[in-house]
Write a protein that holds these residues in place. Sequence first.
Motif, PDB file in Angstrom:
ATOM      1  N   UNK A 115       0.814  -1.214   0.000  1.00 40.14           N
ATOM      2  CA  UNK A 115       0.000   0.000   0.000  1.00 40.14           C
ATOM      3  C   UNK A 115       0.850   1.268   0.000  1.00 40.14           C
ATOM      4  N   UNK A 116       0.576   2.154  -0.952  1.00 39.79           N
ATOM      5  CA  UNK A 116       1.222   3.467  -0.960  1.00 39.79           C
ATOM      6  C   UNK A 116       0.428   4.395  -0.054  1.00 39.79           C
ATOM      7  N   UNK A 117       1.124   5.227   0.660  1.00 38.76           N
ATOM      8  CA  UNK A 117       0.503   6.030   1.710  1.00 38.76           C
ATOM      9  C   UNK A 117       0.351   7.486   1.310  1.00 38.76           C
ATOM     10  N   UNK A 118      -0.571   8.151   2.007  1.00 41.24           N
ATOM     11  CA  UNK A 118      -0.696   9.594   1.842  1.00 41.24           C
ATOM     12  C   UNK A 118      -0.322  10.294   3.151  1.00 41.24           C
ATOM     13  N   UNK A 119      -0.187   9.525   4.231  1.00 39.18           N
ATOM     14  CA  UNK A 119       0.169  10.082   5.541  1.00 39.18           C
ATOM     15  C   UNK A 119       1.657  10.467   5.556  1.00 39.18           C
ATOM     16  N   UNK A 120       1.915  11.754   5.705  1.00 41.27           N
ATOM     17  CA  UNK A 120       3.287  12.266   5.644  1.00 41.27           C
ATOM     18  C   UNK A 120       4.186  11.632   6.712  1.00 41.27           C
ATOM     19  N   UNK A 121       3.681  11.482   7.922  1.00 38.22           N
ATOM     20  CA  UNK A 121       4.500  10.909   9.015  1.00 38.22           C
ATOM     21  C   UNK A 121       4.929   9.478   8.700  1.00 38.22           C
ATOM     22  N   UNK A 125       8.691   8.090   7.989  1.00 35.25           N
ATOM     23  CA  UNK A 125       9.215   6.957   8.769  1.00 35.25           C
ATOM     24  C   UNK A 125       9.808   5.897   7.844  1.00 35.25           C
ATOM     25  N   UNK A 126       9.089   5.576   6.778  1.00 40.39           N
ATOM     26  CA  UNK A 126       9.560   4.566   5.837  1.00 40.39           C
ATOM     27  C   UNK A 126      10.809   5.045   5.103  1.00 40.39           C
TER      28      UNK A 126
END
Length: 146
Positions: A115-121, A125-126
Amino acid sequence: MMMETQRSSSSACYDAAMRMLFRREHSQLELRQKLQQKDFDNTLIADEIDLLIEQDYQSDVRFAEDFISMRYNQGKGPIKISAELKVRGIEHFDLSVFDWFALAQNVRVKKYGEKLLSDYKEIAKQKRFLQSRGFDFDQINQAFKN
């Protein structure tokens, strides 16, 4: 008597180096440091390492190739691998045969999923994780693209 002591000392040094090389490849620097810890004379160590190189039992090129493959398979990036090789006394090596972009993406997916994220934090982290693994900025950014 003195000549016999030198020969047995030489033989002991050579045997100790061979035992190390039987277990795994070692760089010249690693061998030298380990033999110094066993209190062999520096001149004797240099002579025995030269002999091992001549007999092709020790090769920094072979060590570097094996080390790079091992670290690549562990999911380590080129920055980390380069630093580790330099610490082991290896200055010249070729990292171009590996696809570091694909590895960075595989390491990210293995740890965090597809899953690609939209959450900046979470993205930050990744990215920090990949940076700690030794990937560069471009490789890290590419790992987040489809």
